[in-house]
Scaffold this motif. Sequence first.
Motif, PDB file in Angstrom:
ATOM      1  N   HIS A 254       1.569  -3.005  -3.445  1.00 42.92           N
ATOM      2  CA  HIS A 254       1.222  -1.724  -4.077  1.00 42.92           C
ATOM      3  C   HIS A 254      -0.119  -1.816  -4.812  1.00 42.92           C
ATOM      4  O   HIS A 254      -0.912  -0.868  -4.795  1.00 42.92           O
ATOM      5  CB  HIS A 254       2.325  -1.286  -5.036  1.00 42.92           C
ATOM      6  N   GLU A 257      -2.755  -1.514  -2.285  1.00 42.13           N
ATOM      7  CA  GLU A 257      -2.888  -0.130  -1.822  1.00 42.13           C
ATOM      8  C   GLU A 257      -3.625   0.710  -2.866  1.00 42.13           C
ATOM      9  O   GLU A 257      -4.468   1.552  -2.527  1.00 42.13           O
ATOM     10  CB  GLU A 257      -1.511   0.470  -1.546  1.00 42.13           C
ATOM     11  N   LYS A 260      -7.266  -0.001  -2.571  1.00 42.16           N
ATOM     12  CA  LYS A 260      -7.826   0.662  -1.393  1.00 42.16           C
ATOM     13  C   LYS A 260      -8.088   2.147  -1.676  1.00 42.16           C
ATOM     14  O   LYS A 260      -9.159   2.675  -1.371  1.00 42.16           O
ATOM     15  CB  LYS A 260      -6.869   0.513  -0.203  1.00 42.16           C
TER      16      LYS A 260
END
Length: 399
Positions: A254, A257, A260
């Motif tokens: 997570h 992510e 990103k």
Amino acid sequence: MRLLQTELKNKVLQSMMNILDKRREDIIAANQKDLDAFDKNDQALYDRLIVNEAKVDGMITAVKEVMQQDDPVGEVISQRKLENGLNIINKTAPFGTIMIIYESRPDVTIEAAVLAFKANSKILLKGGKEAFHSNVVLVECWHEALTENGLDKDWIQMLQMNREETQEFLRNPSQKLDLIVPRGGERLIEFVKQHAKCAVLVSGRGNNFLYVHKDADWQQALKVIVNAKTAKISACNALDKILVDENLPEFESHLKELQKVLKENKVEILVDDKVSGILNDEQTITDKAIWKEEFLALKSVVGSVSNPNEAIDLINENSGGHSSTIMTKDASTAETFMEQVDSAAVYHNASTRFTDGGSMGVGAELAISTDKLHHRGPLGLKQLVTNKYYVHGDGQIRE
């Protein structure tokens, strides 16, 4: 100070709406002079400075919304009759003269003045030099509206002073001041608090936190983070610090992510020691003072905590007391977080960007107060009054 009838105040505001519409080209042209002279490297301040057709429409809407609100002056707060026959009524009353010191945003010249005037207070507008031409035209519009309705221009005044002159004015004002609102960064707030001789209502500092609890809906959290961080970086309700619970399922994936998504939105990332072990290509914090810093930029700190209490302590120690959010599906944990976090606005599963007069249903706002005296949060029309006791008797004396 003369108390004005609500009808007269609303006539001034109707005139102002018409004048803003009529002079929109003048306003935008004056603003272009300010934009041409401004250093665009400071993107946050530049964004605040811009006045276009939509901004003028927003100014007109702000005036209209205040005009349609009830007059906040003279409302009965409480009433009681004592055994000795005294009838004591507590009513709302004007502050008197309010001074607001602000940077960059010309729309503050409209919102601050319309609120103060409807609340029957005079206002002294000390805008930043970067918005000089814009503010001159906007104050001309106010003066035209006042004159058109037979009122003195002194109700709304623009102060043109440098730093030294402002300092002297705060120490030895040439007219009575009842309240000063510094709307800006910490340096401005400290400057005013150091030199002012009257009440100062602190506003403007954000440094807002969002905590992702272990029971959060992760995709919902990502959506809220992106909005809070990137929707308007120049706003004091923008997000600066993201705390992710180490017990969140798939913690490492997570975090990657989140990295990103933030990178896709051009957000610079700083990380604490724990997160640096996972996002090792990001800059690690070396100075703890960064936790107290408001960025007003596409920049954010991503840190980790082991439980809600650790998040609460970190927020209370470092935030500006403006807005804080918890992302969780656990209502009990959310309630505890919201009770224990010392911010003017606390959120459960929602973006900090809602800390705004319009978004909270208050309408136009003078500022977002982070003070604990008088009022916290958006300072709208109803919050821009003080109170006065009316005591009616029949010859009573105190024995």
